[in-house]
Scaffold this motif. Structure first.
Motif, PDB file in Angstrom:
ATOM      1  N   ASP A  61       1.390 -20.922  58.153  1.00 30.34           N
ATOM      2  CA  ASP A  61       2.290 -21.870  58.806  1.00 30.34           C
ATOM      3  C   ASP A  61       3.045 -21.232  59.975  1.00 30.34           C
ATOM      4  OD1 ASP A  61       1.514 -23.793  56.993  1.00 30.34           O
ATOM      5  OD2 ASP A  61       3.309 -23.618  55.748  1.00 30.34           O
ATOM      6  N   LEU A  62       3.381 -19.961  59.851  1.00 29.80           N
ATOM      7  CA  LEU A  62       4.128 -19.272  60.901  1.00 29.80           C
ATOM      8  C   LEU A  62       3.268 -18.940  62.109  1.00 29.80           C
ATOM      9  CD1 LEU A  62       6.217 -16.597  58.966  1.00 29.80           C
ATOM     10  CD2 LEU A  62       7.057 -18.630  60.116  1.00 29.80           C
ATOM     11  N   ASP A  63       2.015 -18.712  61.882  1.00 27.26           N
ATOM     12  CA  ASP A  63       1.120 -18.224  62.921  1.00 27.26           C
ATOM     13  C   ASP A  63       0.643 -19.377  63.801  1.00 27.26           C
ATOM     14  OD1 ASP A  63      -0.523 -16.638  64.425  1.00 27.26           O
ATOM     15  OD2 ASP A  63      -2.045 -16.404  62.874  1.00 27.26           O
ATOM     16  N   PHE A  64       1.533 -19.866  64.669  1.00 30.80           N
ATOM     17  CA  PHE A  64       1.243 -21.024  65.506  1.00 30.80           C
ATOM     18  C   PHE A  64       0.027 -20.821  66.408  1.00 30.80           C
ATOM     19  CE2 PHE A  64       6.068 -21.367  65.383  1.00 30.80           C
ATOM     20  CZ  PHE A  64       6.068 -22.196  64.290  1.00 30.80           C
ATOM     21  N   ASP A  65      -0.135 -19.618  66.921  1.00 30.94           N
ATOM     22  CA  ASP A  65      -1.237 -19.386  67.860  1.00 30.94           C
ATOM     23  C   ASP A  65      -2.520 -18.895  67.187  1.00 30.94           C
ATOM     24  OD1 ASP A  65      -0.555 -16.776  67.271  1.00 30.94           O
ATOM     25  OD2 ASP A  65       0.145 -16.292  69.285  1.00 30.94           O
ATOM     26  N   GLY A  66      -2.493 -18.737  65.853  1.00 32.04           N
ATOM     27  CA  GLY A  66      -3.691 -18.412  65.098  1.00 32.04           C
ATOM     28  C   GLY A  66      -4.239 -17.010  65.295  1.00 32.04           C
ATOM     29  N   ASP A  67      -3.398 -16.063  65.736  1.00 31.93           N
ATOM     30  CA  ASP A  67      -3.896 -14.711  65.974  1.00 31.93           C
ATOM     31  C   ASP A  67      -3.769 -13.787  64.756  1.00 31.93           C
ATOM     32  OD1 ASP A  67      -1.182 -14.194  65.937  1.00 31.93           O
ATOM     33  OD2 ASP A  67      -1.125 -13.220  67.904  1.00 31.93           O
ATOM     34  N   GLY A  68      -3.268 -14.322  63.652  1.00 30.66           N
ATOM     35  CA  GLY A  68      -3.149 -13.522  62.429  1.00 30.66           C
ATOM     36  C   GLY A  68      -1.907 -12.664  62.371  1.00 30.66           C
ATOM     37  N   GLU A  69      -1.029 -12.795  63.356  1.00 33.62           N
ATOM     38  CA  GLU A  69       0.201 -12.020  63.405  1.00 33.62           C
ATOM     39  C   GLU A  69       1.366 -12.943  63.754  1.00 33.62           C
ATOM     40  OE1 GLU A  69      -0.652  -8.886  66.192  1.00 33.62           O
ATOM     41  OE2 GLU A  69      -1.738  -7.745  64.682  1.00 33.62           O
ATOM     42  N   VAL A  70       2.575 -12.455  63.509  1.00 33.15           N
ATOM     43  CA  VAL A  70       3.780 -13.237  63.795  1.00 33.15           C
ATOM     44  C   VAL A  70       4.477 -12.611  65.000  1.00 33.15           C
ATOM     45  CG1 VAL A  70       6.018 -13.973  62.892  1.00 33.15           C
ATOM     46  CG2 VAL A  70       4.032 -13.913  61.376  1.00 33.15           C
ATOM     47  N   ASN A  71       4.575 -13.378  66.099  1.00 31.35           N
ATOM     48  CA  ASN A  71       5.298 -12.884  67.268  1.00 31.35           C
ATOM     49  C   ASN A  71       6.774 -13.258  67.148  1.00 31.35           C
ATOM     50  OD1 ASN A  71       5.637 -15.568  68.216  1.00 31.35           O
ATOM     51  ND2 ASN A  71       3.746 -15.462  69.388  1.00 31.35           N
ATOM     52  N   PHE A  72       7.570 -12.876  68.123  1.00 31.54           N
ATOM     53  CA  PHE A  72       9.012 -13.109  68.026  1.00 31.54           C
ATOM     54  C   PHE A  72       9.336 -14.595  67.963  1.00 31.54           C
ATOM     55  CE2 PHE A  72      13.359 -13.514  69.657  1.00 31.54           C
ATOM     56  CZ  PHE A  72      14.008 -12.743  68.710  1.00 31.54           C
ATOM     57  N   GLU A  73       8.660 -15.411  68.741  1.00 34.63           N
ATOM     58  CA  GLU A  73       8.901 -16.858  68.723  1.00 34.63           C
ATOM     59  C   GLU A  73       8.617 -17.430  67.333  1.00 34.63           C
ATOM     60  OE1 GLU A  73       7.249 -20.952  70.815  1.00 34.63           O
ATOM     61  OE2 GLU A  73       6.668 -19.018  71.663  1.00 34.63           O
ATOM     62  N   GLU A  74       7.540 -17.017  66.733  1.00 32.23           N
ATOM     63  CA  GLU A  74       7.178 -17.491  65.396  1.00 32.23           C
ATOM     64  C   GLU A  74       8.190 -16.987  64.360  1.00 32.23           C
ATOM     65  OE1 GLU A  74       2.362 -17.680  66.223  1.00 32.23           O
ATOM     66  OE2 GLU A  74       3.290 -15.786  65.605  1.00 32.23           O
ATOM     67  N   PHE A  75       8.668 -15.767  64.533  1.00 30.46           N
ATOM     68  CA  PHE A  75       9.684 -15.202  63.639  1.00 30.46           C
ATOM     69  C   PHE A  75      10.978 -16.010  63.720  1.00 30.46           C
ATOM     70  CE2 PHE A  75      13.315 -12.241  63.225  1.00 30.46           C
ATOM     71  CZ  PHE A  75      13.177 -11.909  61.886  1.00 30.46           C
ATOM     72  N   VAL A  76      11.410 -16.332  64.928  1.00 39.01           N
ATOM     73  CA  VAL A  76      12.641 -17.114  65.104  1.00 39.01           C
ATOM     74  C   VAL A  76      12.487 -18.487  64.454  1.00 39.01           C
ATOM     75  CG1 VAL A  76      14.126 -18.237  66.822  1.00 39.01           C
ATOM     76  CG2 VAL A  76      13.404 -15.871  67.144  1.00 39.01           C
ATOM     77  N   SER A  77      11.316 -19.083  64.560  1.00 36.35           N
ATOM     78  CA  SER A  77      11.039 -20.368  63.921  1.00 36.35           C
ATOM     79  C   SER A  77      11.172 -20.246  62.401  1.00 36.35           C
ATOM     80  CB  SER A  77       9.631 -20.785  64.281  1.00 36.35           C
ATOM     81  OG  SER A  77       9.548 -22.108  64.586  1.00 36.35           O
ATOM     82  N   PHE A  78      10.646 -19.170  61.863  1.00 38.70           N
ATOM     83  CA  PHE A  78      10.738 -18.879  60.425  1.00 38.70           C
ATOM     84  C   PHE A  78      12.196 -18.762  59.998  1.00 38.70           C
ATOM     85  CE2 PHE A  78      11.025 -15.196  57.422  1.00 38.70           C
ATOM     86  CZ  PHE A  78      10.624 -15.862  56.274  1.00 38.70           C
ATOM     87  N   ILE A  79      12.979 -17.981  60.737  1.00 43.37           N
ATOM     88  CA  ILE A  79      14.395 -17.797  60.407  1.00 43.37           C
ATOM     89  C   ILE A  79      15.139 -19.127  60.506  1.00 43.37           C
ATOM     90  CG2 ILE A  79      16.553 -16.703  61.159  1.00 43.37           C
ATOM     91  CD1 ILE A  79      14.619 -14.796  59.681  1.00 43.37           C
ATOM     92  N   ALA A  80      14.834 -19.909  61.522  1.00 46.46           N
ATOM     93  CA  ALA A  80      15.489 -21.211  61.685  1.00 46.46           C
ATOM     94  C   ALA A  80      15.188 -22.128  60.505  1.00 46.46           C
ATOM     95  CB  ALA A  80      15.058 -21.859  62.992  1.00 46.46           C
ATOM     96  N   SER A  81      13.949 -22.133  60.038  1.00 46.80           N
ATOM     97  CA  SER A  81      13.608 -23.002  58.905  1.00 46.80           C
ATOM     98  C   SER A  81      14.325 -22.554  57.635  1.00 46.80           C
ATOM     99  CB  SER A  81      12.095 -23.069  58.698  1.00 46.80           C
ATOM    100  OG  SER A  81      11.592 -21.830  58.274  1.00 46.80           O
ATOM    101  N   ILE A  82      14.444 -21.253  57.448  1.00 46.19           N
ATOM    102  CA  ILE A  82      15.197 -20.754  56.287  1.00 46.19           C
ATOM    103  C   ILE A  82      16.664 -21.147  56.406  1.00 46.19           C
ATOM    104  CG2 ILE A  82      16.065 -18.663  55.159  1.00 46.19           C
ATOM    105  CD1 ILE A  82      13.370 -17.380  55.752  1.00 46.19           C
ATOM    106  N   MET A  83      17.220 -21.017  57.599  1.00 47.61           N
ATOM    107  CA  MET A  83      18.626 -21.370  57.798  1.00 47.61           C
ATOM    108  C   MET A  83      18.871 -22.853  57.551  1.00 47.61           C
ATOM    109  SD  MET A  83      19.705 -18.976  61.019  1.00 47.61           S
ATOM    110  CE  MET A  83      21.355 -19.643  61.066  1.00 47.61           C
ATOM    111  N   LEU A  84      17.937 -23.705  57.970  1.00 48.66           N
ATOM    112  CA  LEU A  84      18.090 -25.138  57.732  1.00 48.66           C
ATOM    113  C   LEU A  84      18.097 -25.450  56.236  1.00 48.66           C
ATOM    114  CD1 LEU A  84      15.816 -26.525  60.567  1.00 48.66           C
ATOM    115  CD2 LEU A  84      18.304 -26.770  60.382  1.00 48.66           C
ATOM    116  N   THR A  85      17.215 -24.813  55.496  1.00 46.98           N
ATOM    117  CA  THR A  85      17.176 -25.007  54.048  1.00 46.98           C
ATOM    118  C   THR A  85      18.458 -24.505  53.402  1.00 46.98           C
ATOM    119  OG1 THR A  85      14.773 -24.825  54.033  1.00 46.98           O
ATOM    120  CG2 THR A  85      15.900 -24.450  51.936  1.00 46.98           C
TER     121      THR A  85
END
Length: 99
Positions: A61-85
């Protein structure tokens, strides 16, 4: 020099955490780096360890660009979703305390 605000300090802390685990030239998190970050930095939220399927789903779910890794943008999205919950839980607890 002025003292940074709480928000600025929080932003710097998140960047520091990301780059602490994002080793290498690409500044991305591999699956194992992300797993280590989650296990060490989010211990209160990940008390149930060993749930590999849930972690694999989260990585996909985090890997928006499908490269198998989490970049900073994807990491921030992850943190934001945790914060919302966490915020939803926080608001519910505050409402219960008012009653």
């Amino acid at each position: 020099m002025t003292t940074p605000s709480k928000t600025e300090v929080a932003m710097q802390n998140l960047m520091d955490v990301f780059y602490q685990y994002a080793k290498g030239e690409k500044y991305t998190l591999t699956r194992s780096q992300m797993k280590k970050l989650v296990e060490i930095e989010l211990t209160q939220l990940t008390k149930k360890k060993g749930n590999i399927e849930a972690f694999d789903r989260m990585m996909k779910d985090l890997d928006f660009d499908g490269d198998g890794e989490v970049n900073f943008e994807e990491f921030v999205s992850f943190i934001a979703s945790i914060m919302l919950t966490c915020n939803e839980i926080y608001v519910q607890k505050r409402e219960q305390m008012k009653k």
